[in-house]
Design a protein around this motif. Structure first.
Motif, PDB file in Angstrom:
ATOM      1  N   LEU A   1    -103.102 -38.929 -48.867  1.00 10.10           N
ATOM      2  CA  LEU A   1    -102.242 -39.728 -47.992  1.00 10.10           C
ATOM      3  C   LEU A   1    -103.066 -40.660 -47.102  1.00 10.10           C
ATOM      4  O   LEU A   1    -102.798 -41.870 -47.012  1.00 10.10           O
ATOM      5  N   LEU A   2    -104.086 -40.109 -46.465  1.00  8.93           N
ATOM      6  CA  LEU A   2    -104.895 -40.913 -45.544  1.00  8.93           C
ATOM      7  C   LEU A   2    -105.718 -41.967 -46.280  1.00  8.93           C
ATOM      8  O   LEU A   2    -105.862 -43.102 -45.806  1.00  8.93           O
ATOM      9  N   SER A   3    -106.269 -41.588 -47.419  1.00  4.84           N
ATOM     10  CA  SER A   3    -107.048 -42.577 -48.185  1.00  4.84           C
ATOM     11  C   SER A   3    -106.152 -43.693 -48.712  1.00  4.84           C
ATOM     12  O   SER A   3    -106.573 -44.860 -48.770  1.00  4.84           O
ATOM     13  N   SER A   4    -104.928 -43.361 -49.074  1.00  8.99           N
ATOM     14  CA  SER A   4    -103.983 -44.398 -49.532  1.00  8.99           C
ATOM     15  C   SER A   4    -103.684 -45.374 -48.399  1.00  8.99           C
ATOM     16  O   SER A   4    -103.678 -46.600 -48.601  1.00  8.99           O
ATOM     17  N   VAL A   5    -103.431 -44.837 -47.211  1.00  8.73           N
ATOM     18  CA  VAL A   5    -103.164 -45.700 -46.057  1.00  8.73           C
ATOM     19  C   VAL A   5    -104.369 -46.593 -45.761  1.00  8.73           C
ATOM     20  O   VAL A   5    -104.222 -47.784 -45.451  1.00  8.73           O
ATOM     21  N   TYR A   6    -105.551 -46.012 -45.869  1.00  7.09           N
ATOM     22  CA  TYR A   6    -106.764 -46.791 -45.579  1.00  7.09           C
ATOM     23  C   TYR A   6    -106.924 -47.956 -46.547  1.00  7.09           C
ATOM     24  O   TYR A   6    -107.163 -49.101 -46.139  1.00  7.09           O
ATOM     25  N   PHE A   7    -106.814 -47.685 -47.864  1.00  3.33           N
ATOM     26  CA  PHE A   7    -107.036 -48.746 -48.835  1.00  3.33           C
ATOM     27  C   PHE A   7    -105.914 -49.784 -48.832  1.00  3.33           C
ATOM     28  O   PHE A   7    -106.129 -50.944 -49.182  1.00  3.33           O
ATOM     29  N   LEU A   8    -104.710 -49.377 -48.415  1.00  2.00           N
ATOM     30  CA  LEU A   8    -103.607 -50.336 -48.339  1.00  2.00           C
ATOM     31  C   LEU A   8    -103.773 -51.288 -47.160  1.00  2.00           C
ATOM     32  O   LEU A   8    -103.448 -52.481 -47.265  1.00  2.00           O
ATOM     33  N   PHE A   9    -104.249 -50.757 -46.052  1.00  2.00           N
ATOM     34  CA  PHE A   9    -104.364 -51.568 -44.831  1.00  2.00           C
ATOM     35  C   PHE A   9    -105.821 -51.725 -44.405  1.00  2.00           C
ATOM     36  O   PHE A   9    -106.107 -51.861 -43.220  1.00  2.00           O
ATOM     37  N   LYS A  10    -106.726 -51.717 -45.385  1.00  4.53           N
ATOM     38  CA  LYS A  10    -108.157 -51.805 -45.106  1.00  4.53           C
ATOM     39  C   LYS A  10    -108.518 -53.078 -44.381  1.00  4.53           C
ATOM     40  O   LYS A  10    -109.290 -53.064 -43.410  1.00  4.53           O
TER      41      LYS A  10
END
Length: 343
Positions: free
Chosen positions: A328-337
């Protein structure tokens, strides 16, 4: 005129409501497609990050996380006509231990007493047989809190308070059922037999405290009443002797108002002291009976036994939970990097 003008948002909502399920699903896919595309473009780094988290989590759960065991003891509430008197006794004992209780059941008072320093002190300094040490050790020695060479009273006090806080927060947990008022005490320890021994020692210390303080209170009350009874008895003997001497010296008092007044005063003094002496004698007998009465007994359903099977750590559950948050956190990071790196 104004009534015929419709809100554009309302028209859009009406149009959406008239769309079919396939149209709504297609619209949803079109909205989320850019996000999936962005994740797919970062799939290599996404996989590397989560694979690293997976390896580290597995290494920790398999090699670093220590197993623990749980032992539970159930204490039943008092039933019957004695429950109200027992409740008043326990409320007094709780106040002595520095625990404030209101309108509570006996088991709720037990719950507060268990976490008190008065009860846990005996548990901490008792000796236990463990797998970790060849000789019996107390809990401070077991958790290796006495590493310092300073054996002063202040240092020992710090060690005890450190362990006391840990026991109150992590090792001991209590729960009272609202309907049945049954108290469950759970003890978590690194060793199976140790968790059982500590749980039993908690109940033993609680029972000892209740019995000791109850007996001490009744004995003190009996001692005070006995002392006061002796004082009143001595005063009564003096008053009776004064009345006897007066009557011996004044055989005829009917013809003298002063002698009648003095005799009345002496007789009244004797009657008052007699009444007080009789009442104190009754209270003394009641206090002696209370002194030998059984104190409120901790009604244990069954003492704890070696749990054998470890309660944790639950590796599968922990692994699933950690990987869920990692993804979940890695997905959020790469989406809003890009937005994150700006800050």
């Amino acid at each position: 005129m104004s009534e015929n003008i419709k809100d554009p948002k309302t028209e859009e909502e009406e149009q959406e409501d008239t769309r079919t399920f396939e149209e709504k699903f297609t619209s949803f896919i079109q909205k989320v497609r850019p996000y999936f595309t962005k994740l797919w473009s970062n799939r290599k780094y996404f996989a590397i990050v989560n694979f690293a988290v997976l390896i580290l989590t597995l290494a920790y759960l398999l090699f670093l996380s220590k197993p623990f065991f749980e032992s539970t003891i159930t204490i039943l509430p008092e039933y019957g006509s004695k429950s109200s008197s027992i409740l008043s006794q326990l409320s007094g004992l709780a106040s002595i231990a520095g625990v404030k209780v209101g309108e509570s059941a006996p088991t709720e008072i037990y719950q507060n007493l268990i976490s008190s320093e008065t009860v846990l002190q005996k548990v901490v300094y008792s000796k236990y047989k463990t797998e970790k040490f060849s000789d019996s050790v107390d809990l401070i020695k077991y958790f290796e809190l006495d590493k310092s060479d300073d054996n002063t009273t202040l240092q020992k006090r710090k060690e005890f308070l450190t362990l006391l806080k840990a026991m109150q927060m992590n090792i001991i947990s209590t729960d009272v059922d609202r309907m049945t008022r049954i108290l469950n005490i759970k003890v978590t320890m690194p060793e199976a037999q140790l968790s059982s021994d500590v749980a039993n020692k908690i109940v033993e210390s609680l029972d000892l405290y209740i019995r000791t303080q109850r007996k001490s209170y009744a004995t003190e009350q009996s001692y005070y009443i006995a002392k006061r009874t002796t004082q009143i008895k001595d005063s009564l003997i003096v008053a009776e002797n004064a009345l006897k001497n007066f009557r011996e010296q004044n055989r005829i008092t009917g013809q003298s108002p002063n002698l009648l007044l003095e005799q009345g005063r002496l007789m009244r003094n004797v009657e008052i002291l007699q009444t007080v002496f009789i009442e104190l004698t009754k209270q003394l007998e009641v206090a002696k009976i209370d002194e030998i009465k059984d104190a409120p007994v901790v009604n244990v359903k069954e003492y704890s036994k070696n749990p054998v099977i470890k309660a944790g750590p639950k590796r599968a559950t922990s692994l699933i939970t950690i990987m869920f948050f990692s993804i979940l956190l890695s997905s959020v990071y790469f989406l809003f990097k890009d937005d994150i790196l700006k800050y």
